[in-house]
Design an enzyme around this catalytic site. Sequence first.
Site, mmCIF file in Angstrom:
data_model
loop_
_atom_site.group_PDB
_atom_site.id
_atom_site.type_symbol
_atom_site.label_atom_id
_atom_site.label_comp_id
_atom_site.label_asym_id
_atom_site.label_seq_id
_atom_site.Cartn_x
_atom_site.Cartn_y
_atom_site.Cartn_z
ATOM 1 N N HIS A 189 0.840 -1.194 0.000
ATOM 2 C CA HIS A 189 0.000 0.000 0.000
ATOM 3 C C HIS A 189 0.875 1.243 0.000
ATOM 4 O O HIS A 189 1.948 1.269 0.594
ATOM 5 C CB HIS A 189 -0.919 0.032 1.224
ATOM 6 C CG HIS A 189 -1.943 1.127 1.155
ATOM 7 N ND1 HIS A 189 -3.119 1.003 0.441
ATOM 8 C CD2 HIS A 189 -1.961 2.386 1.677
ATOM 9 C CE1 HIS A 189 -3.814 2.112 0.540
ATOM 10 N NE2 HIS A 189 -3.138 2.965 1.272
ATOM 11 N N ASP A 193 -14.828 2.128 7.719
ATOM 12 C CA ASP A 193 -13.817 2.911 7.018
ATOM 13 C C ASP A 193 -14.415 3.622 5.819
ATOM 14 O O ASP A 193 -14.129 4.799 5.575
ATOM 15 C CB ASP A 193 -12.665 2.014 6.565
ATOM 16 C CG ASP A 193 -11.723 2.757 5.637
ATOM 17 O OD1 ASP A 193 -11.082 3.715 6.094
ATOM 18 O OD2 ASP A 193 -11.643 2.400 4.444
ATOM 19 N N ARG A 235 -14.407 12.239 6.036
ATOM 20 C CA ARG A 235 -13.101 12.885 6.190
ATOM 21 C C ARG A 235 -12.787 13.764 4.992
ATOM 22 O O ARG A 235 -12.232 14.861 5.139
ATOM 23 C CB ARG A 235 -12.006 11.828 6.349
ATOM 24 C CG ARG A 235 -11.982 11.160 7.722
ATOM 25 C CD ARG A 235 -11.075 9.942 7.714
ATOM 26 N NE ARG A 235 -9.723 10.284 7.321
ATOM 27 C CZ ARG A 235 -8.895 9.442 6.729
ATOM 28 N NH1 ARG A 235 -9.280 8.217 6.428
ATOM 29 N NH2 ARG A 235 -7.669 9.830 6.428
ATOM 30 N N SER A 275 -7.496 3.701 8.670
ATOM 31 C CA SER A 275 -8.145 3.502 7.377
ATOM 32 C C SER A 275 -7.381 2.488 6.532
ATOM 33 O O SER A 275 -7.960 1.550 5.973
ATOM 34 C CB SER A 275 -8.237 4.837 6.636
ATOM 35 O OG SER A 275 -8.798 4.664 5.354
ATOM 36 N N LYS A 311 -8.565 -2.015 6.315
ATOM 37 C CA LYS A 311 -8.859 -2.681 5.038
ATOM 38 C C LYS A 311 -7.906 -3.837 4.791
ATOM 39 O O LYS A 311 -8.305 -4.903 4.326
ATOM 40 C CB LYS A 311 -8.782 -1.678 3.883
ATOM 41 C CG LYS A 311 -9.882 -0.649 3.846
ATOM 42 C CD LYS A 311 -9.919 0.087 2.530
ATOM 43 C CE LYS A 311 -8.744 1.006 2.326
ATOM 44 N NZ LYS A 311 -8.817 2.238 3.128
#
Length: 434
Positions: free
Chosen positions: A82, A161, A168, A183, A187
């Site tokens: 990520h 989320d 947000r 967040s 996930k």
Amino acid sequence: MSAVEIIRKKRDGGTLSEGEIQEFIEAVTKGTWPEYQVSALLMAIFFRSMTTEEALLLTRAMVHSGKTLDLSSLPGTKVDKHSTGGVGDKVSLVLAPLAAACGVVVPMMSGRGLGHTGGTLDKLESIPGFKVNLKEDEFLAALKNVGCAMMGQTKDVAPADKMLYGLRDVTATVECMPLITASILSKKIAEGISALVMDVKCGSGSFMKNIASARQLAEMIQAVGKANGLQIRTLITNMEAPLGRMVGNSLEVIEAMNTLQGNGPSDLTELCILQARMMVQLAGIESSDAKAELLVKRALKSGQALDKFREMVKQQGGDPRIVDDPTRLPVAKHIAKVTANSEGYILEQDAYTVGQAAMKLGAGRETAEQKIDPAVGIVVCKKPGEKVKPGDTVYEIHHQGGGAATTATLMLAMSFRIGSQPPKLDPLVLEILE
């Protein structure tokens, strides 16, 4: 528990208990707090932050707000990657098939772009027919058949989320370390992986503008990830200038394919090889840096990684012919140019401005509902450290006509500086956390 009391406690700098955090996430999931109270707590967290322990509790509560995918039927260690997001960051498009070609099982749950940062799902959807909204059985089938799969977040995986992310964005609370941490990791953990390569971007084109804040976020993500049982390798990488040379959805798919063919820009190639090496090591396929890197480079040189990309595209309903014929991807009607007006070297290039210009063209979105144009974007012809003379093209603007191209041209003309001496450039990889 009273929503007002929880909000007041965090507003005044208090540390929320496990029960208070669970109450908050349950209220978000069930809709028992009105949006203005959820937003109030988000803003309080933004200003007062959270301890690492609070971020850990928030992450766990968000994981348990929905279901966790069961990938136990797949052999080996499941490894994802990520990035906190940047301009021209198409690493995932290269990395998933590259690591899979080395024997890593790569389940990748990605997101869409917002603001000046691009989104992996938007890039994939520029491929005709490519399906990112996979059901769990389709995701598992893709992983079994290909070794990698790239999908969007489902309504059942970490639903808290998804709800919080939307709020947000419209309450200016995106750039908050504990919220970013929870967040991302909620996930990833709910996705069913057991190892993660985490790339924290640092510079004008990222949420973290300086090394101190990037390091703080990286350390929080690493600590919370490890506490949740993840093997995790975290690095901080430079996002002062765009990554690679193409910014925009179908353009970035083309550059990803070029990289898989061994013809990618040096910075993108370097980062993909490094992160693929880390994934190979996390998967237990090779332990040493040298052997893992050799395996990755062989997968690139042999064409196995490109073949994996073609297989992934076909498996997820896309047109695999784009690999050999990129003209099948969406193409903009017009190309404009931004040129240099003096001789010298590109001293700096503001990634944020380049990303904003691409968004104005339609390559990104300012609101979650906004549609994007997969064909438009920017080609960065000259990057920091490269020599230019008057009339040289610094940017190509791929556009559909209208005022957006004029706006983008003006923005891009202000996004770089030229000097008589070559600049001293910061490295691409700023730090690797141990």
